[in-house]
Design a protein around this motif. Structure first.
Motif, PDB file in Angstrom:
ATOM      1  N   SER A 155       0.726  -1.274   0.033  1.00 34.61           N
ATOM      2  CA  SER A 155       0.027   0.108  -0.051  1.00 34.61           C
ATOM      3  C   SER A 155       0.869   1.121   0.032  1.00 34.61           C
ATOM      4  O   SER A 155       1.940   1.195   0.268  1.00 34.61           O
ATOM      5  CB  SER A 155      -1.054  -0.001   1.380  1.00 34.61           C
ATOM      6  OG  SER A 155      -0.158   0.166   2.402  1.00 34.61           O
ATOM      7  N   HIS A 161      -1.021  14.087  -0.778  1.00 33.45           N
ATOM      8  CA  HIS A 161      -1.984  15.218  -1.275  1.00 33.45           C
ATOM      9  C   HIS A 161      -1.529  16.570  -1.350  1.00 33.45           C
ATOM     10  O   HIS A 161      -1.615  17.261  -2.469  1.00 33.45           O
ATOM     11  CB  HIS A 161      -3.580  15.036  -0.457  1.00 33.45           C
ATOM     12  CG  HIS A 161      -4.292  13.963  -0.967  1.00 33.45           C
ATOM     13  ND1 HIS A 161      -5.571  13.719  -0.373  1.00 33.45           N
ATOM     14  CD2 HIS A 161      -4.407  12.892  -1.973  1.00 33.45           C
ATOM     15  CE1 HIS A 161      -6.165  12.578  -0.671  1.00 33.45           C
ATOM     16  NE2 HIS A 161      -5.388  12.384  -1.714  1.00 33.45           N
ATOM     17  N   ASN A 201      -6.672   3.832  -5.708  1.00 31.51           N
ATOM     18  CA  ASN A 201      -7.788   2.979  -4.837  1.00 31.51           C
ATOM     19  C   ASN A 201      -7.427   1.823  -4.211  1.00 31.51           C
ATOM     20  O   ASN A 201      -7.997   1.185  -3.277  1.00 31.51           O
ATOM     21  CB  ASN A 201      -9.030   3.524  -5.274  1.00 31.51           C
ATOM     22  CG  ASN A 201      -9.408   4.819  -5.361  1.00 31.51           C
ATOM     23  OD1 ASN A 201      -9.318   5.694  -4.621  1.00 31.51           O
ATOM     24  ND2 ASN A 201     -10.227   5.366  -6.212  1.00 31.51           N
ATOM     25  N   ASN A 202      -6.870   0.945  -5.307  1.00 31.03           N
ATOM     26  CA  ASN A 202      -6.696  -0.589  -5.190  1.00 31.03           C
ATOM     27  C   ASN A 202      -5.229  -0.823  -4.256  1.00 31.03           C
ATOM     28  O   ASN A 202      -5.261  -1.713  -4.234  1.00 31.03           O
ATOM     29  CB  ASN A 202      -6.301  -1.041  -6.498  1.00 31.03           C
ATOM     30  CG  ASN A 202      -7.633  -1.156  -7.532  1.00 31.03           C
ATOM     31  OD1 ASN A 202      -8.901  -1.354  -6.951  1.00 31.03           O
ATOM     32  ND2 ASN A 202      -7.244  -0.877  -8.646  1.00 31.03           N
ATOM     33  N   SER A 245      -7.017   7.151  -9.813  1.00 32.83           N
ATOM     34  CA  SER A 245      -8.247   6.047  -9.639  1.00 32.83           C
ATOM     35  C   SER A 245      -7.514   4.530  -9.350  1.00 32.83           C
ATOM     36  O   SER A 245      -8.135   3.897  -8.612  1.00 32.83           O
ATOM     37  CB  SER A 245      -9.101   5.942 -10.904  1.00 32.83           C
ATOM     38  OG  SER A 245      -9.641   7.278 -11.265  1.00 32.83           O
ATOM     39  N   THR A 246      -6.197   4.433 -10.100  1.00 34.60           N
ATOM     40  CA  THR A 246      -5.581   3.058  -9.881  1.00 34.60           C
ATOM     41  C   THR A 246      -5.411   3.244  -8.209  1.00 34.60           C
ATOM     42  O   THR A 246      -5.256   2.129  -7.973  1.00 34.60           O
ATOM     43  CB  THR A 246      -4.144   3.329 -10.587  1.00 34.60           C
ATOM     44  OG1 THR A 246      -4.514   3.123 -11.976  1.00 34.60           O
ATOM     45  CG2 THR A 246      -3.480   1.951 -10.308  1.00 34.60           C
ATOM     46  N   ASP A 285      -6.193   1.057   3.389  1.00 37.54           N
ATOM     47  CA  ASP A 285      -7.243   0.548   3.942  1.00 37.54           C
ATOM     48  C   ASP A 285      -7.614  -0.903   3.095  1.00 37.54           C
ATOM     49  O   ASP A 285      -8.056  -1.837   3.774  1.00 37.54           O
ATOM     50  CB  ASP A 285      -8.361   1.210   3.744  1.00 37.54           C
ATOM     51  CG  ASP A 285      -8.734   2.482   4.711  1.00 37.54           C
ATOM     52  OD1 ASP A 285      -7.963   2.662   5.891  1.00 37.54           O
ATOM     53  OD2 ASP A 285      -9.289   3.560   4.323  1.00 37.54           O
ATOM     54  N   LYS A 286      -7.314  -0.800   2.027  1.00 37.00           N
ATOM     55  CA  LYS A 286      -7.374  -2.169   1.024  1.00 37.00           C
ATOM     56  C   LYS A 286      -6.205  -3.066   1.653  1.00 37.00           C
ATOM     57  O   LYS A 286      -6.620  -4.332   1.759  1.00 37.00           O
ATOM     58  CB  LYS A 286      -7.087  -1.843  -0.421  1.00 37.00           C
ATOM     59  CG  LYS A 286      -8.203  -0.916  -1.213  1.00 37.00           C
ATOM     60  CD  LYS A 286      -9.099  -2.136  -1.400  1.00 37.00           C
ATOM     61  CE  LYS A 286     -10.269  -1.615  -2.423  1.00 37.00           C
ATOM     62  NZ  LYS A 286     -11.425  -2.662  -2.844  1.00 37.00           N
ATOM     63  N   SER A 293      -4.645   1.394  -1.505  1.00 37.38           N
ATOM     64  CA  SER A 293      -4.638   2.267  -0.237  1.00 37.38           C
ATOM     65  C   SER A 293      -4.251   1.267   0.777  1.00 37.38           C
ATOM     66  O   SER A 293      -4.309  -0.086   0.967  1.00 37.38           O
ATOM     67  CB  SER A 293      -5.882   2.714  -0.029  1.00 37.38           C
ATOM     68  OG  SER A 293      -6.935   1.683   0.134  1.00 37.38           O
ATOM     69  N   ILE A 315      -1.839   7.393   0.708  1.00 34.38           N
ATOM     70  CA  ILE A 315      -2.295   8.305  -0.461  1.00 34.38           C
ATOM     71  C   ILE A 315      -2.423   9.711   0.180  1.00 34.38           C
ATOM     72  O   ILE A 315      -1.893  10.769  -0.464  1.00 34.38           O
ATOM     73  CB  ILE A 315      -3.661   8.011  -1.097  1.00 34.38           C
ATOM     74  CG1 ILE A 315      -3.560   6.661  -1.405  1.00 34.38           C
ATOM     75  CG2 ILE A 315      -4.045   9.083  -2.122  1.00 34.38           C
ATOM     76  CD1 ILE A 315      -4.891   5.893  -1.972  1.00 34.38           C
ATOM     77  N   GLU A 316      -2.931   9.920   1.644  1.00 37.27           N
ATOM     78  CA  GLU A 316      -3.262  11.169   2.079  1.00 37.27           C
ATOM     79  C   GLU A 316      -1.992  11.825   2.334  1.00 37.27           C
ATOM     80  O   GLU A 316      -1.674  13.202   2.004  1.00 37.27           O
ATOM     81  CB  GLU A 316      -3.867  11.033   3.455  1.00 37.27           C
ATOM     82  CG  GLU A 316      -5.316  10.212   3.499  1.00 37.27           C
ATOM     83  CD  GLU A 316      -6.132  11.388   2.604  1.00 37.27           C
ATOM     84  OE1 GLU A 316      -6.230  12.460   2.940  1.00 37.27           O
ATOM     85  OE2 GLU A 316      -7.064  10.760   2.181  1.00 37.27           O
TER      86      GLU A 316
END
Length: 387
Positions: free
Chosen positions: A186, A193, A366-367, A363-364, A371-372, A369, A189-190
């Motif tokens: 992972s 930003h 998101n897979n 978008s990619t 969390d995932k 993260s 992401i944050e």
């Protein structure tokens, strides 16, 4: 749960192993688990939490060598025996499965398979073609291949960092088949930003473009091919700068290659950088390139994507599971400097293409993260505890 996380990296991140150790530990603490970190003394974090305990071992004997995990495994075993004489763990989680090879804890072991270069063992002549240390590399990979064939299946579960890695491990070591699970690494992401926002306010200077590479083991990750690609980029973009981030014992040899190709003035070998310093490099980068000869996954592509930097990789290993050619980045053939040149020039000259890749990359992500990753990790923990 009472979880022991065993890792070679934490405070100083040199690869995806250290990045994962941080993301995993922080997420486990946020979930309310009790975590014991076992790691080298120079990697102890400043993190303070009532749920976190830290046990250190001596630095590995070969600290700057790929084989450092061997001495670490013995040290980790001693530490685990001492810890288990005092308390009981629900499981022991190794961020590198190899570091479990000489460990015998009472608790079930889960470990990550982070690469495939030993599983995909080649002939000495094949290594000689691409690596100056080809003989030592072949001997080391051969030894690791032997150990993996006899040790990997001892773990309760093996966590592959890509579908490519999972398929390779199962094919090479059939005994592992019932235990291999896919769980992608992972990126937080944050954390990126703010860098992306800064890039929007103050975009990279395309009159002085920066082509960024981040990684160690630079011959395996294709830095010689990037250097060979540079003359064609500099011809169209004379002010282009290539910044190489990472530590590697072959740096002097790579600098000589730059000199021989008359591109040394356009290259900067910046050495290892902390995660905080690395953010500033991503902020200024025009393009990120890592033309690996072999790559099980490639977490640095995720970092670049999260920072809003368009990416170029090779069509090899697990990279196509991240980069979808022509959609969120560009894939080039392995060992093809001319293709690298064309890809860099294409991105530097096409603003619409860069922006399309950047938006698609978000978008990619998101897979991939945290969390995932934790959703997958929790399911693996539950599988171990139920069995």
């Amino acid at each position: 749960m009472n979880i022991c996380v065993v890792t070679q990296q934490y405070k100083n991140i040199f690869s995806g192993v250290g990045l994962h150790a941080n993301n995993l530990t922080n997420a486990l603490l946020n979930d309310g688990h009790k975590v014991t970190l076992v790691l080298p003394e120079d990697q102890a974090p400043q993190l303070i939490s009532p749920q976190l305990s830290i046990t250190t071992v001596k630095k590995p004997r070969f600290n700057q060598n790929q084989a450092r995990w061997i001495s670490l495994s013995f040290s980790f075993n001693t530490a685990l025996q001492r810890l288990e004489s005092q308390s009981r763990f629900d499981l022991v989680h190794f961020t590198d499965a190899r570091e479990s090879f000489f460990c015998t804890p009472h608790a079930s072991m889960i470990g990550h398979v982070n690469d495939t270069y030993s599983a995909e063992l080649k002939t000495p002549l094949e290594y000689k073609r691409n690596y100056p240390d080809w003989l030592l590399r072949w001997l080391y990979y051969s030894a690791v291949h032997y150990l993996e064939s006899r040790k990997l299946h001892r773990l309760k579960l093996l966590v592959a960092n890509s579908q490519y890695t999972a398929n390779t491990i199962i094919k090479t070591y059939p005994k592992t088949a019932p235990k291999v699970r896919l769980c992608y690494k992972s990126v937080d992401i944050e954390r990126y930003h703010e860098i992306d926002n800064r890039r929007k306010v103050s975009p990279p200077d395309l009159d002085h473009p920066i082509i960024l590479f981040v990684g160690s083991n630079m011959y395996r990750k294709g830095v010689p091919d990037l250097i060979k690609a540079a003359p064609g980029v500099i011809k169209q973009h004379p002010q282009a700068r290539f910044i190489i981030i990472g530590e590697d014992k072959s740096t002097d040899r790579l600098k000589r290659l730059c000199y021989d190709l008359n591109v040394d003035r356009n290259f900067e070998f910046a050495g290892w950088q902390s995660q905080e310093s690395l953010l500033s490099y991503y902020q200024r980068a025009s393009v990120f390139v890592m033309p690996s000869l072999t790559e099980a996954f490639g977490v640095t592509f995720l970092e670049a994507m999260a920072a809003g930097v368009p990416v170029i990789g090779t069509n090899v290993g697990g990279i196509p599971e991240i980069i979808h050619d022509g959609t969120n980045g560009l894939l080039v053939p392995v060992e093809s400097p001319s293709s690298i040149t064309d890809a860099i020039n294409q991105l530097l000259s096409d603003a619409q293409l860069r922006e399309r890749f950047i938006q698609s990359a978000f978008s990619t992500l998101n897979n991939f993260s945290v969390d995932k990753m934790m959703e997958c990790t929790r399911s693996l923990y539950q599988e171990i505890l139920e069995n």
